[in-house]
Write a protein that holds these residues in place. Structure first.
Motif, PDB file in Angstrom:
ATOM      1  N   CYS A  96       0.828  -1.202   0.000  1.00  0.00           N
ATOM      2  CA  CYS A  96       0.000   0.000   0.000  1.00  0.00           C
ATOM      3  C   CYS A  96       0.866   1.257   0.000  1.00  0.00           C
ATOM      4  CB  CYS A  96      -0.894   0.025   1.233  1.00  0.00           C
ATOM      5  SG  CYS A  96      -1.959  -1.417   1.369  1.00  0.00           S
ATOM      6  N   GLN A 102      -3.799   3.631  -1.735  1.00  0.00           N
ATOM      7  CA  GLN A 102      -4.087   2.575  -2.703  1.00  0.00           C
ATOM      8  C   GLN A 102      -3.273   1.339  -2.348  1.00  0.00           C
ATOM      9  OE1 GLN A 102      -6.354   2.813  -5.328  1.00  0.00           O
ATOM     10  NE2 GLN A 102      -6.887   4.671  -4.211  1.00  0.00           N
ATOM     11  N   GLU A 104      -2.365  -2.897  -3.554  1.00  0.00           N
ATOM     12  CA  GLU A 104      -2.415  -3.882  -4.617  1.00  0.00           C
ATOM     13  C   GLU A 104      -1.651  -5.125  -4.174  1.00  0.00           C
ATOM     14  OE1 GLU A 104      -0.481  -2.450  -8.132  1.00  0.00           O
ATOM     15  OE2 GLU A 104       1.366  -1.996  -7.095  1.00  0.00           O
TER      16      GLU A 104
END
Length: 108
Positions: A96, A102, A104
């Motif tokens: 992150c 965000q 992933e």
């Protein structure tokens, strides 16, 4: 004998798929946990509140992504280690960004 042989063949096919399924589920659970914690922590930091301490549930306890106020001003990446619950070859960790909040999945 034939029934036992058929069951053995089906088990030989199903077990590896089940191990893949459990690991993909563990990957997704850790990603969801990472997103939830990071979103809350970034919102707390934006409001000048000290974020809550991270308590792992779906991710491995070795992760220590606790955020402090400087992480909001100077973004960094935080890795949440996924637990191995199946096929370790497809294990992915949640990474992150504290600036954009965000997350992933990336290969281990």
């Amino acid at each position: 004998m034939i029934v036992v042989a058929i069951i053995a063949i089906l088990a030989a096919i199903a077990l590896p798929q089940y191990r893949n399924y459990t690991q993909r589920s563990a990957n997704a659970a850790c990603l969801a946990e990472a997103r939830a914690y990071l979103s809350t922590a970034v919102a707390d930091l934006a409001g000048a509140v000290t974020p809550a301490t991270y308590v792992p549930k779906a991710c491995d306890a070795s992760a220590n992504p606790n955020l402090i106020a400087t992480d909001f001003a100077t973004p960094r990446t935080v890795t949440f280690d996924t637990r191995t619950k199946g096929n370790a070859d497809i294990k992915q960790n949640a990474v992150c960004n504290t600036g954009s909040a965000q997350c992933e999945l990336v290969d281990d």
